[in-house]
Design a protein around this motif. Structure first.
Motif: not given
Length: 327
Positions: A91-92, A212-218, A266-269
């Motif tokens: 979150g920062l 064709l597989c976006p990251v969750l939270g993108d 949130p972005l799952h990366l």
């Protein structure tokens, strides 16, 4: 996004510093074991609670500069001479507008707090494992794409460029390359190990998008993937504006999320493992392991995907610094 951030007193932003280089590895994903950070008091949760479905996210509105410096001091995992390694709180933001509370904005205070005096800290960052909405067509491979950064409607966005010309490269287009490996699959999603061989803003997000597989939270690029009769295809990047990621009902049920909660996903990366050379000549390389954020672990649990192992050589997303990370 959580994960490791590496700070060095003499490194300019996106410029190579002395003693920093890629660490060679037979597989490209592992070297010697070293340090590991474990979260304090964190637990996996099977269901979200109230308006805070993603535990572990930093609430910046409750912090001042001094409190943030204290948080960052507690997040320091290793400090050797000019090299400081910390697990950046979720979150920062790293950077932001003048006057906003960011990692970069408090680096001078953090430097003083760590006893570095007038030595300047700069940020080097990378990314590792991702949970994707969709499963890549092959279990492993490489992704190559020419990318450019464009300012669209007040936002900097990364655009793929087909068949770039010499003029395009002179104007900021860059060839990019990442390796990927599918570690596990379940519920129409995949846990993917990524290693960038080049560095470009949002490179891994865009590379997974091209699969064709976006990251969750993108919530910046996932809208570029359209679906007709169950078949996915890419929409024109130049005419597709960012929007909150839309997940199908089956996946929402599996993740125990409402549509409004999914809009905050949130972005799952996450950079799980980073390999660094020794600070001094003949010093052994370091392997730095970052635990998964609580929300990431919760997602893996909901999807029936295995959690990333810790402390094992060559397993769980080892990441060498890209050769041109600071260029």
């Amino acid at each position: 996004m959580g994960g490791w951030r590496v700070l060095g007193q003499v490194w300019g932003a996106w410029r190579r510093g002395p003693g920093v280089r890629a660490v060679p590895s037979a597989s490209g994903f592992g070297t010697e074991a070293g340090h590991q950070l474990r979260p304090r008091g964190s637990r996996n949760r099977s269901r979200p609670r109230g308006d805070q479905p993603f535990p572990g996210l930093l609430q910046l509105e409750n912090l001042g500069r001094k409190e943030l410096v204290d948080v960052l001091r507690a997040a320091v995992v290793d400090q050797k001479g000019p090299l400081v390694t910390l697990n950046k709180p979720l979150g920062l933001p790293v950077t932001g507008k003048p006057g906003e509370l960011t990692l970069v904005s408090v680096l001078p205070e953090l430097s003083q707090s760590l006893g570095l005096r007038d030595q300047e800290l700069q940020v080097v960052q990378a990314s590792g494992n991702a949970v994707t909405d969709g499963i890549p067509a092959t279990s492993e491979g490489k992704i190559q794409a020419a990318l450019k950064l464009e300012h669209v409607d007040g936002v900097d966005l990364v655009i793929p460029v087909k068949s770039p010309s010499r003029k395009d490269f002179q104007e900021g287009v860059k060839r990019t390359l990442s390796h990927f490996r599918v570690l596990a699959m379940g519920s129409g999603c995949a846990l993917v190990q990524l290693q960038p061989l080049t560095a470009f803003p949002s490179q891994l997000q865009v590379h997974m998008l091209l699969q064709l597989c976006p990251v969750l939270g993108d919530h910046a690029y996932s809208a570029r993937v359209g679906t007709v009769l169950g078949q996915r295809f890419l929409l024109p990047a130049e005419s597709t504006k960012p929007q909150r990621q839309v997940l199908d009902e089956a996946l929402l049920r599996r993740l125990c999320l409402t549509p409004s909660q999914a809009a905050q996903l949130p972005l799952h990366l996450h950079l799980h493992c980073l390999h660094l050379p020794g600070v001094r000549p003949r010093e052994a390389p370091m392997k730095l392991l970052a635990p998964l954020p609580p929300y990431f672990s919760r997602t893996l649990q909901c999807l029936g995907l295995p959690s990333l192992p810790a402390g094992k050589r060559g397993v769980g997303g080892g990441m060498n610094l890209p050769s041109d990370l600071n260029e």
